[in-house]
Scaffold this motif. Structure first.
Motif, PDB file in Angstrom:
ATOM      1  N   ALA A  21       0.852  -1.182   0.000  1.00 48.75           N
ATOM      2  CA  ALA A  21       0.000   0.000   0.000  1.00 48.75           C
ATOM      3  C   ALA A  21       0.889   1.234   0.000  1.00 48.75           C
ATOM      4  O   ALA A  21       2.041   1.176   0.431  1.00 48.75           O
ATOM      5  N   PRO A  22       0.376   2.366  -0.467  1.00 47.04           N
ATOM      6  CA  PRO A  22       1.123   3.618  -0.319  1.00 47.04           C
ATOM      7  C   PRO A  22       1.092   4.071   1.139  1.00 47.04           C
ATOM      8  O   PRO A  22       0.031   4.132   1.758  1.00 47.04           O
ATOM      9  N   ILE A  23       2.272   4.393   1.673  1.00 42.44           N
ATOM     10  CA  ILE A  23       2.446   4.691   3.098  1.00 42.44           C
ATOM     11  C   ILE A  23       3.090   6.065   3.240  1.00 42.44           C
ATOM     12  O   ILE A  23       4.008   6.410   2.488  1.00 42.44           O
ATOM     13  N   LEU A  24       2.651   6.824   4.214  1.00 38.28           N
ATOM     14  CA  LEU A  24       3.291   8.102   4.541  1.00 38.28           C
ATOM     15  C   LEU A  24       3.683   8.099   6.011  1.00 38.28           C
ATOM     16  O   LEU A  24       2.849   7.851   6.886  1.00 38.28           O
ATOM     17  N   ILE A  25       4.955   8.377   6.279  1.00 32.30           N
ATOM     18  CA  ILE A  25       5.460   8.551   7.642  1.00 32.30           C
ATOM     19  C   ILE A  25       5.769  10.035   7.821  1.00 32.30           C
ATOM     20  O   ILE A  25       6.558  10.595   7.070  1.00 32.30           O
ATOM     21  N   ILE A  26       5.148  10.661   8.813  1.00 33.50           N
ATOM     22  CA  ILE A  26       5.422  12.071   9.093  1.00 33.50           C
ATOM     23  C   ILE A  26       6.188  12.195  10.409  1.00 33.50           C
ATOM     24  O   ILE A  26       5.779  11.638  11.430  1.00 33.50           O
ATOM     25  N   GLN A  27       7.275  12.946  10.363  1.00 34.03           N
ATOM     26  CA  GLN A  27       8.037  13.319  11.546  1.00 34.03           C
ATOM     27  C   GLN A  27       7.856  14.822  11.773  1.00 34.03           C
ATOM     28  O   GLN A  27       7.402  15.539  10.878  1.00 34.03           O
TER      29      GLN A  27
END
Length: 596
Positions: A101-107
């Motif tokens: 799946a398309p994944i986004l990790i935000i810091q």
């Protein structure tokens, strides 16, 4: 007949193969995937090798909720040392290997996103065989793999900073992993709430997941606390080894002497090994909520011993409010409630003391701070002792035309002078921070550049977005063409530290002493208390800001600069430093070294 049988067998074989290909694989949870395929890396784990959820069993249900179709939102409000980052990494690994799946990790910032990619994500991809061949090496010329994007069959992992709106509002994503959301700014530039921007990117997917994780910060402005209060509010319960009553581990039930936890029901004490050896369960305070929320404190962690947590609490209590705030946030996983957001200048004025000499006996080192106004320099010299107890030494003003050399020479002469203790020992200024953010930036650079060997540094407040957290020492640069060392300060963090210290009422660590006379008049204390901390909202998102209640706030700024000077030096405050120490030539490149 034989030919017909072979045709039938071939047809049956193809039918079985087609069924295997078209049918979905058997169900696999995130924890089961991690127990089978995840490998911990030596540079990011004290226990490298095969992942074992049983090492911290409270993580199992949190991870498995990620594959539960009944919940779209998951909130984890937690202390440090409980494996928050590993839960995020296991979710990423599961979706790369098993459910693409398309994944986004935000810091919180783009730099932290790059650090997470390099220090945490890349080692997992390298050391877990199930992932190694699915994401190409970043050193190759494959454009699908950079620090901020990892492509794999069926999806990608994008990483971004909450302070960089461009990375939050473009492609659709199905899995959102927002880490340390209490450090997010209230608005990403002019685009709005970065968390809201990222959540909108999941709207195209019916099976989207939004996982929000953070250690909490201040009560009233903590994003994770707000999210947790909308959730099922679950706490991990363990049965008492004596009576079997299920209960969460609470700090108020810890017995310091025996390093044990007292049962709320039967009153018996049991040590951490006896409690942690029990099989626990999650218990919801709001079971009907449609957001799954989990709270974790450090008492549950297999990597933190209760004795060390108790010692950390005792040290923080001695050090004062700022240290206690950090302990409450990072050990208990709870928000900190600021006390007395505005100080009374009269109370501070009335507690001034008579010093027996220029410098009280307890002082170990001197720092100075310079604020640059259009017609004057305002300078404060401070002394520091054990536990960062501080003494105001002198508040001094130098008036003149800043376009003329004379006033700059007077400032240089003042910063070169010494102060004495009652026995005649002389002390020079060990470090000076000088504001460069006004109308005389280049003149400040010209003044500080040749004086860097004396540790006279140009400083400037780092610009921040609403609600963004920036530490007191926020890095340094050498602007062209002067190449002067410019130290960037997170002034909001500095003001919080100063205000917390001013609230202390007993002599000891972090207490602030003021002398009678020496420039510490009523006007000085009005400037020192010229701001207060307010909670504001932008599109419903709370954030805190320091608000001026009086026009002149130079004394407060100078206290922040002096606090920064001490942090730059990082001295051993058990040792006494008399004349300002010389700096070794080879150390001149770094502003944050301790005193040689």
């Amino acid at each position: 007949m034989a030919s017909q049988k072979r045709k039938t067998d071939t047809f049956s074989l193809f039918k079985r193969l087609a069924k295997d290909i078209l049918s979905p694989p058997p169900d696999l949870t995130v924890s089961e995937w991690a127990d089978t395929y995840r490998k911990l890396s030596s540079e990011s784990s004290a226990e490298p090798g095969q992942w074992r959820t049983d090492r911290a069993p409270y993580q199992r249900e949190i991870m498995d909720t990620i594959t539960d179709p009944n919940f779209e939102d998951i909130v984890i409000m937690a202390s440090a040392q409980v494996g928050k980052s590993e839960i995020i990494l296991n979710a990423v690994g599961y979706h790369i290997d098993y459910d693409p799946a398309p994944i986004l990790i935000i810091q919180p910032t783009e730099q932290k996103a790059k650090d997470f990619s390099t220090e945490r994500l890349a080692p997992m991809l390298r050391d877990s065989p199930a992932l190694r061949n699915k994401v190409s090496d970043v050193k190759t010329r494959d454009g699908g793999n950079t620090k901020l994007q990892k492509s794999f069959p069926g999806g990608y992992v994008a990483l971004g900073g909450a302070n960089a709106p461009a990375g939050l509002a473009s492609r659709p994503i199905r899995i959102l992993l927002a880490d340390e959301i209490d450090r997010f700014p209230a608005s990403a530039g002019t685009e709005g709430d970065p968390l809201d921007l990222a959540e909108k990117r999941t709207n195209n997917f019916y099976n989207r997941k939004k996982i929000k994780v953070s250690t909490p910060t201040n009560k009233g402005s903590s994003r994770i606390e707000t999210e947790f209060n909308l959730s099922t509010k679950e706490y991990y319960h363990l049965p008492c080894p004596s009576c079997g009553d299920y209960q969460p581990l609470k700090w108020e039930q810890i017995d310091f002497e025996t390093e044990s936890h007292r049962c709320r029901e039967c009153g018996f004490l049991h040590n951490e090994y006896e409690w942690k050896d029990q099989k626990g369960k999650w218990v919801a305070e709001e079971p009907g909520a449609n957001i799954r929320g989990f709270h974790l404190n450090e008492l549950l962690s297999p990597w933190s011993k209760w004795g060390k947590i108790i010692d950390a609490f005792k040290k923080a209590k001695v050090k004062g409010p700022e240290a206690m705030k950090v302990w409450v946030n990072t050990s208990l996983g709870e928000t900190w409630e600021e006390q007395g957001e505005q100080l009374d200048e009269a109370d501070l004025f009335n507690r001034r003391e008579e010093y027996e000499a220029d410098i009280p006996e307890e002082v170990k080192i001197l720092t100075a701070a310079v604020d640059v106004q259009d017609d004057r320099f305002e300078v404060e010299v401070m002394g520091w002792g054990a536990g960062k107890e501080s003494w105001g030494i002198e508040y001094h003003q130098i008036y003149g035309d800043l376009k003329q050399q004379k006033i700059w020479d007077e400032l240089d002469e003042y910063l070169s002078r010494t102060w004495e203790k009652s026995d005649g020992r002389k002390f020079g200024i060990a470090c000076t921070c000088m504001d460069s953010g006004g109308h005389f930036t280049q003149e400040v650079y010209t003044f500080t550049r040749p004086r860097e060997p004396r540790r006279i540094y140009a400083i400037k407040g780092k610009s921040v977005q609403m609600g963004e957290y920036v530490p007191l020492i926020a890095g340094y640069t050498r602007p062209k063409p002067s190449k002067t060392l410019l130290i960037h300060l997170g002034v909001n963090d500095g003001k919080s530290r100063v205000m917390s210290n001013l609230q202390l009422g007993e002599f000891g660590p972090n207490y602030c002493h003021f002398p009678k006379g020496r420039g510490y008049n009523q006007k000085y204390f009005e400037g020192l208390t010229a701001e207060r901390l307010e909670t504001r909202y932008t599109k419903g998102v709370p954030y805190q800001v320091w608000k001026k209640i009086r026009a002149r706030n130079e004394p407060l700024d100078l206290r922040v600069y002096n606090t920064a000077a001490l942090e730059i030096l990082n001295p051993n405050l058990e040792k006494e430093y008399t004349l300002a120490p010389k700096i070794r030539r080879k150390k001149r490149r770094t502003a944050s070294r301790g005193i040689e």
